[in-house]
Motif scaffolding. Sequence first.
Motif, PDB file in Angstrom:
ATOM      1  N   ARG A  40       0.812  -1.222   0.000  1.00  0.00           N
ATOM      2  CA  ARG A  40       0.000   0.000   0.000  1.00  0.00           C
ATOM      3  C   ARG A  40       0.844   1.271   0.000  1.00  0.00           C
ATOM      4  O   ARG A  40       0.535   2.228  -0.724  1.00  0.00           O
ATOM      5  N   ASN A  41       1.929   1.342   0.767  1.00  0.00           N
ATOM      6  CA  ASN A  41       2.711   2.577   0.910  1.00  0.00           C
ATOM      7  C   ASN A  41       3.972   2.603   0.052  1.00  0.00           C
ATOM      8  O   ASN A  41       4.762   3.535   0.155  1.00  0.00           O
ATOM      9  N   ASP A 114      -1.213  -3.680   4.784  1.00  0.00           N
ATOM     10  CA  ASP A 114      -0.403  -3.025   3.756  1.00  0.00           C
ATOM     11  C   ASP A 114      -0.078  -3.956   2.581  1.00  0.00           C
ATOM     12  O   ASP A 114       0.255  -3.479   1.492  1.00  0.00           O
TER      13      ASP A 114
END
Length: 300
Positions: A40-41, A114
């Motif tokens: 995700r990041n 994530d």
Amino acid sequence: MSPSSQTTGPEQQGETGPIGAARAALASIPPPPWRWTGTRNYGGPALVTDHSGQQYLLGAAKPTDATGEELLDPTDDSPVYGDLMFRDQRDGAKYAVMRPGAEMAVGRTSYDPDSIVDVDNPVARWLRDAPQHLADALAAVDQLRAERDAWRGRALDAENRDHVSEACIDCGTTLTSCPTHSPRAVVRHLTAELAETRSRVGELEQRLHAACMTRTWTNEDGKKFVFVEDIAPALLGKPGAADLPEPVSEQSIRNQIADDFTKFGERQDTLSWGEAVVIAREGLCRCRGGRKPCQDGGAR
């Protein structure tokens, strides 16, 4: 799941038109299935194959400066990652917007949100599933073609059964003498079904006519209507339908078909499979002694 086969058969080689273009497009990319992955990041979702070592197909690039160097976050000197943008329209929203993939990413688990395993977006789902949809559609086309060719072969075999002496698989006699499966037995069966169908069609036509003749009434607004109890007998074929003529009897239709075959036999000794079916279905034309108007030389 194993990757879909992208081989082509003899009929598919050199194929043109939309089907040929679809096969060429599918063959030019890694075969499905595909899936979404990523973090995700750190770049958001990436589209990869779900086989063959997870080949990357689509992902966001890292932004760079004018010199080509990757951009760094000034707070901690970590690389700045990009993200894929998807057209998205949430329930109740009036307009669609471009939304980052990381916002719609589906995490692997509640304790590992994530790690991306999917993207909750219709465009993303289409990108993921489109190759498989296309492969399935082409497989269905191939199956239909195979069934078509099989029926063609059966039709050609049926036309030539009068000249074939193979044994009937049910009774052991030759097909030409089998009382159930010989061409003439099949014609008799089809003739009976045709007579029954013609009788049923005539009955339904008479019911429809009787329903159309149902008395109508006019209300205060000038709109016409009918009562259910007036029209139901005609539509359902119950006793009481007004002016409902007697349907054409099955026996009269059988007699007409038998008369057509008799007249044909008076002029010609042999009767092919195709001629028998046409006479039973459409009637005998005038040039061969029947009552049906001739069209392009009569029945064949």
